[in-house]
Write an enzyme that holds these catalytic residues in place. Structure first.
Site, PDB file in Angstrom:
ATOM      1  N   ALA A  77       0.729  -1.328   0.238  1.00  0.00           N
ATOM      2  CA  ALA A  77      -0.023  -0.083  -0.010  1.00  0.00           C
ATOM      3  C   ALA A  77       1.047   1.342   0.077  1.00  0.00           C
ATOM      4  O   ALA A  77       2.040   1.478   0.864  1.00  0.00           O
ATOM      5  CB  ALA A  77      -0.708  -0.035   1.367  1.00  0.00           C
ATOM      6  N   VAL A 102       4.694  -1.173   3.465  1.00  0.00           N
ATOM      7  CA  VAL A 102       4.443   0.174   2.847  1.00  0.00           C
ATOM      8  C   VAL A 102       5.417   0.353   1.757  1.00  0.00           C
ATOM      9  O   VAL A 102       6.365   0.220   1.793  1.00  0.00           O
ATOM     10  CB  VAL A 102       4.798   1.025   4.251  1.00  0.00           C
ATOM     11  CG1 VAL A 102       4.737   2.371   3.908  1.00  0.00           C
ATOM     12  CG2 VAL A 102       3.825   0.660   5.404  1.00  0.00           C
ATOM     13  N   LYS A 103       4.826   0.782   0.886  1.00  0.00           N
ATOM     14  CA  LYS A 103       5.173   1.372  -0.464  1.00  0.00           C
ATOM     15  C   LYS A 103       5.725   2.705  -0.320  1.00  0.00           C
ATOM     16  O   LYS A 103       5.069   3.542  -0.219  1.00  0.00           O
ATOM     17  CB  LYS A 103       4.363   1.043  -1.688  1.00  0.00           C
ATOM     18  CG  LYS A 103       5.062   0.535  -2.997  1.00  0.00           C
ATOM     19  CD  LYS A 103       3.880   0.187  -4.018  1.00  0.00           C
ATOM     20  CE  LYS A 103       4.607  -0.412  -5.032  1.00  0.00           C
ATOM     21  NZ  LYS A 103       3.539  -0.366  -6.034  1.00  0.00           N
ATOM     22  N   VAL A 104       7.240   3.031  -0.667  1.00  0.00           N
ATOM     23  CA  VAL A 104       7.655   4.254  -0.576  1.00  0.00           C
ATOM     24  C   VAL A 104       8.511   4.504  -1.691  1.00  0.00           C
ATOM     25  O   VAL A 104       9.234   3.749  -2.340  1.00  0.00           O
ATOM     26  CB  VAL A 104       8.637   4.304   0.679  1.00  0.00           C
ATOM     27  CG1 VAL A 104       9.500   5.339   0.816  1.00  0.00           C
ATOM     28  CG2 VAL A 104       7.875   3.805   1.969  1.00  0.00           C
TER      29      VAL A 104
END
Ligand code: G3P
Length: 223
Positions: free
Chosen positions: A57, A83-85
């Site tokens: 996400a 967590v997509k960064v």
């Protein structure tokens, strides 16, 4: 090799999951937009409940504090959340901080081996080189992935290579030959992986011959 489906559509995720080959899901803001009027956090929760695996996400903040705040909110949604960064300076700082907190990350928008090297040093759980988008600008997406795999192998980085922006089955074949850890792809590409015209024509011939054989049996019994 792990298969992730690159979509935020519950129907597509269910279909991929029903094949029994799905290991996770990746989403991004563009894929969320396609879903129309759905709540982002609710959709991520629903996806996590469907799939026994990692669900990426993406944060939309581009400053360190904002990325961290969004990351904490996303990580609380479900244990499956990754967590997509984005691969920018503050993103790299956030990857370091999130690693220290034990929050898994997927470093996205990677287009060069130097970016991948930095992401690994920052402790990203996954790196996402975008193959198709590199091909789109007349460069070589496969070569990018190959360089990332080689660099990671040289130093034993634990960051997993998650090939993204996959557009067709040959991307998947080449990734598998290179030993890429994960391929994320649209449902359509997953389905194409199992098609072969000789399988279709071969099956048709077997079924025709089986029908003929049964007729022969009936005729023999009646004689
Ligand atoms: O999840 C990110 C990536 O797979 C995007 O693919 O086709 O929009 O370049 P694409």
């Amino acid at each position: 090799m792990k298969f992730f489906v690159d979509t935020a559509s519950l129907d597509e995720i269910r279909e991929a999951n029903d094949m029994g080959v799905l290991d996770g899901v990746t989403t991004n803001p563009s894929l969320m937009k396609k879903e129309g009027d759905v709540d982002f956090h609710e959709r991520i929760f629903e996806i996590c409940e469907l799939v026994d695996g990692d669900v990426s996400a993406e944060v939309t903040a581009t400053d360190f504090d904002g990325i961290m705040e969004e990351a904490h909110t996303l990580a609380k949604i479900h244990d499956n959340v990754v967590v997509k960064v984005p691969l920018i300076l503050d993103g790299i700082k956030a990857l370091n901080a999130l690693r220290d907190e034990g929050i898994p990350t997927n470093c996205t928008l990677c287009f060069s081996p130097t970016q991948a090297l930095i992401a690994a040093k920052a402790g990203a759980t996954y790196i996402s080189p975008f193959m198709g988008r590199v091909d789109d600008i007349s460069s070589d997406g496969l070569n990018l992935v190959q360089q990332v795999v080689e660099i990671y192998d040289n130093y034993g980085y634990e960051t997993e290579v998650l090939a993204a922006s996959i557009r067709h089955p040959m991307h998947v074949v080449e990734c598998a030959r290179m030993g890429v850890d994960v391929a994320t792809m649209p449902l359509d590409v997953i389905k194409k992986l199992l098609h072969h015209p000789l399988t279709d024509s071969g099956l048709e011939r077997f079924l025709d011959d089986w029908a003929d054989y049964q007729n022969q049996q009936k005729e023999a019994a009646a004689a």
